[in-house]
Design a protein around this motif. Structure first.
Motif, short mmCIF file in Angstrom:
data_model
loop_
_atom_site.label_atom_id
_atom_site.label_comp_id
_atom_site.label_asym_id
_atom_site.label_seq_id
_atom_site.Cartn_x
_atom_site.Cartn_y
_atom_site.Cartn_z
N ALA A 153 0.94 -1.17 -0.07
CA ALA A 153 -0.06 0.20 -0.01
C ALA A 153 0.85 1.29 0.02
N GLY A 154 1.76 1.24 -0.93
CA GLY A 154 2.96 2.41 -0.68
C GLY A 154 2.55 3.34 -1.85
N ASN A 155 3.63 4.18 -2.28
CA ASN A 155 3.44 5.44 -3.10
C ASN A 155 2.49 5.09 -4.13
N MET A 156 3.17 3.98 -5.16
CA MET A 156 2.66 3.56 -6.63
C MET A 156 1.26 3.07 -6.23
N ALA A 157 1.16 2.18 -5.30
CA ALA A 157 -0.31 1.31 -5.09
C ALA A 157 -1.23 2.51 -4.85
N TYR A 207 -3.75 -5.22 1.09
CA TYR A 207 -2.82 -5.85 2.15
C TYR A 207 -1.31 -5.21 2.12
N ASP A 208 -0.85 -4.97 3.33
CA ASP A 208 0.67 -4.41 3.52
C ASP A 208 0.88 -4.86 4.81
N ILE A 209 2.01 -5.53 5.10
CA ILE A 209 2.61 -5.67 6.29
C ILE A 209 2.49 -4.40 7.34
N GLU A 256 -0.70 0.48 9.22
CA GLU A 256 -0.76 1.93 9.31
C GLU A 256 -1.05 2.49 7.73
N LYS A 257 -0.27 1.77 6.81
CA LYS A 257 -0.29 2.51 5.29
C LYS A 257 -1.67 1.79 4.73
N CYS A 258 -1.81 0.58 5.32
CA CYS A 258 -2.93 -0.09 4.53
C CYS A 258 -4.45 0.68 4.96
N ALA A 279 2.84 -4.93 -5.62
CA ALA A 279 2.94 -3.54 -5.67
C ALA A 279 4.03 -3.21 -4.57
N VAL A 280 5.00 -4.32 -4.51
CA VAL A 280 5.87 -4.19 -3.25
C VAL A 280 7.30 -3.83 -4.18
N LYS A 281 8.32 -3.65 -3.30
CA LYS A 281 9.64 -3.20 -3.88
C LYS A 281 10.22 -4.70 -4.47
N SER A 297 10.30 -11.99 -3.34
CA SER A 297 10.38 -13.52 -3.29
C SER A 297 9.64 -13.91 -2.05
N GLU A 298 9.59 -13.08 -0.82
CA GLU A 298 8.74 -13.41 0.18
C GLU A 298 7.39 -13.15 -0.20
N VAL A 299 6.73 -12.14 -0.78
CA VAL A 299 5.57 -12.25 -1.21
C VAL A 299 4.92 -13.33 -1.98
N SER A 319 2.30 -7.28 -12.00
CA SER A 319 3.63 -6.47 -11.39
C SER A 319 3.99 -5.03 -11.87
N ILE A 320 4.24 -4.26 -10.81
CA ILE A 320 4.55 -2.97 -11.20
C ILE A 320 6.09 -2.76 -10.73
N ALA A 321 6.85 -3.70 -10.62
CA ALA A 321 8.27 -3.83 -10.11
C ALA A 321 9.28 -3.83 -11.42
N ALA A 322 10.43 -2.82 -11.02
CA ALA A 322 11.29 -2.86 -11.99
C ALA A 322 12.18 -4.20 -12.01
N GLY A 323 12.38 -4.55 -13.31
CA GLY A 323 13.31 -5.72 -13.61
C GLY A 323 12.67 -7.19 -13.16
N MET A 340 5.35 -1.00 -16.40
CA MET A 340 6.53 -0.22 -15.69
C MET A 340 5.90 1.25 -15.85
N PRO A 341 5.43 1.69 -14.74
CA PRO A 341 4.70 3.04 -14.43
C PRO A 341 5.78 3.80 -13.98
N ASN A 342 5.42 5.10 -13.91
CA ASN A 342 6.35 6.18 -13.37
C ASN A 342 5.67 7.09 -12.32
N THR A 343 6.44 7.78 -11.56
CA THR A 343 6.09 8.48 -10.49
C THR A 343 5.02 9.78 -10.81
N PRO A 344 5.20 10.26 -12.11
CA PRO A 344 3.91 11.43 -12.35
C PRO A 344 2.50 10.53 -12.36
N1 NAP Z 1 8.98 4.77 -7.54
C1 NAP Z 1 9.18 4.75 -8.86
O1 NAP Z 1 9.40 5.72 -9.39
C2 NAP Z 1 8.43 3.49 -9.53
C3 NAP Z 1 8.47 3.41 -10.72
C4 NAP Z 1 7.66 2.41 -11.44
C5 NAP Z 1 7.76 1.25 -10.67
N2 NAP Z 1 7.94 1.10 -9.32
C6 NAP Z 1 7.86 -0.08 -8.64
O2 NAP Z 1 6.64 0.05 -7.90
C7 NAP Z 1 6.72 -0.69 -6.76
C8 NAP Z 1 6.44 -0.26 -5.48
O3 NAP Z 1 7.10 1.13 -5.29
P1 NAP Z 1 6.75 2.24 -4.12
O4 NAP Z 1 7.45 3.53 -4.33
O5 NAP Z 1 5.11 2.28 -3.97
O6 NAP Z 1 7.21 1.38 -2.73
P2 NAP Z 1 6.74 1.56 -1.32
O7 NAP Z 1 6.18 2.89 -1.15
O8 NAP Z 1 7.89 1.07 -0.33
O9 NAP Z 1 5.39 0.55 -1.10
C9 NAP Z 1 5.82 -0.75 -0.99
C10 NAP Z 1 4.99 -1.18 0.21
O10 NAP Z 1 5.03 -2.71 0.27
C11 NAP Z 1 5.04 -3.04 1.81
N3 NAP Z 1 5.71 -4.39 1.88
C12 NAP Z 1 7.12 -4.69 1.99
N4 NAP Z 1 7.02 -5.98 2.21
C13 NAP Z 1 5.73 -6.58 1.92
C14 NAP Z 1 5.18 -7.79 2.02
N5 NAP Z 1 5.89 -9.06 2.40
N6 NAP Z 1 3.80 -8.02 2.12
C15 NAP Z 1 3.18 -6.87 2.03
N7 NAP Z 1 3.59 -5.75 1.92
C16 NAP Z 1 5.08 -5.46 2.01
C17 NAP Z 1 6.11 -1.81 2.34
O11 NAP Z 1 6.05 -1.82 3.62
P3 NAP Z 1 7.38 -1.29 4.44
O12 NAP Z 1 7.32 0.24 4.10
O13 NAP Z 1 6.99 -1.50 5.95
O14 NAP Z 1 8.31 -2.23 3.94
C18 NAP Z 1 5.39 -0.68 1.63
O15 NAP Z 1 4.41 -0.23 2.33
C19 NAP Z 1 8.35 -1.18 -6.58
O16 NAP Z 1 8.49 -2.55 -7.02
C20 NAP Z 1 9.02 -0.08 -7.78
O17 NAP Z 1 9.95 -1.13 -8.61
C21 NAP Z 1 8.39 2.56 -8.77
#
Ligand code: NAP
Length: 269
Positions: free
Chosen positions: A11-15, A36-38, A41-43, A71-73, A78-80, A96-100, A120-124
């Protein structure tokens, strides 16, 4: 697929940006979106802001959802995927929205030939102006692919690519906002140095970027033609461009973008 829920793991920035776009444009009903997020608070913050639902476990999320956004890093994949694996079946569509992270890595870790859409989205996207590239595995249906495209289109534009280009595209749309910000910062610093206040300079620069992007979108106008349009013989623009050419600006951009892609390949799974 329409009757099933849409689930987000993370439930981070991108989600948050994607959910807010979907809910804001009513592209998918908020009451059928689960997160769902571990980090609880973010959830809960996302639940409150967007009016969606939370799941208290991955099992509950998978039970309620036909489409699961990962939508995790990248380092948490692997853990997810291990946590999802016991509940997975071939009817669940993964996005998946993850890089690589390749589609093959996802199906391999799940040990299931689920349909997968890699994006592959971007922050805008955070301001509804994202540029998302995506590809899919062969078993994603046209209906599901269109639905997922419409979800990303709720916060920007969508482009479909072959998976073999998904690492290279990071240098084009995903890391590239940082190059633009660096260019803007350099222009602002110079403007301030020449006596223009920072706020005024930033506004002029932003409007110039937006206007230039609109010009680039005009049919029949190439970047070269547009450069020529601004460059009067003996004028100011040519003097500025001479400095860029002297410092091999285009070669520098090419090297930077290739370094970006190389890193994506090194980090890729
Ligand atoms: N930012 C960019 O420019 C960009 C652009 C394109 C794609 N992306 C991709 O978008 C994805 C998400 O990026 P983001 O910036 O939104 O990251 P983020 O803000 O860190 O959000 C990820 C969330 O996942 C949670 N999390 C970690 N492990 C977990 C688990 N096992 N189960 C459930 N939740 C878990 C994190 O919790 P904690 O904070 O407690 O660890 C965090 O709340 C990444 O894969 C990234 O490659 C990002």
């Amino acid at each position: 697929m329409e009757e099933k829920g849409l689930g987000f793991i993370g439930a981070g920035n991108m989600a948050g940006a994607i959910v807010n776009g979907i809910v804001g444009t009513k592209t998918f009903p908020a009451q059928r979106i689960y997160v769902y997020d571990i980090n609880r608070e973010k959830c809960e913050a996302l639940q409150k802001k967007a009016g969606i639902r939370t799941a208290s476990s991955i099992e509950e999320l998978v039970k309620n959802c036909g489409i699961l956004f990962l939508a995790v890093k990248p380092q948490n994949f692997s853990e997810v995927l291990a946590a999802v694996k016991p509940f997975v079946n071939e009817r669940i569509l993964f996005v998946s929205i993850a890089a690589g992270i390749s589609t093959g890595y996802i199906t391999g870790e799940l040990d299931c030939s689920c349909p997968v859409i890699r994006t592959m989205p971007n922050t805008p996207l955070l301001v509804g102006k994202g540029a998302t590239a995506m590809c899919k595995t062969a078993n994603v249906t046209d209906v599901d692919f269109q639905l997922v495209q419409s979800l990303f289109a709720a916060c920007g534009t969508v482009t479909v690519l072959d998976e073999s280009r998904m690492n290279a595209v990071i240098s084009v749309n995903s890391s590239s906002p940082a190059y633009i910000y660096l260019f803007a910062k350099a222009m602002m610093d110079s403007a301030v140095g020449q006596g223009i206040d920072a706020k005024t300079a930033l506004e002029l620069i932003c409007q110039t970027f937006e206007g230039s992007a609109a010009m680039l979108r005009q049919p029949d106008l190439t970047p070269e033609a547009l450069i020529k349009m601004v460059s009067s013989p003996g004028g100011t623009t040519l003097k500025a461009l001479d400095v860029f050419y002297e410092h091999h600006f285009e070669q520098m951009v090419d090297e930077a973008m290739k370094a970006c892609t190389k890193r994506a390949e090194e980090l890729g799974k």
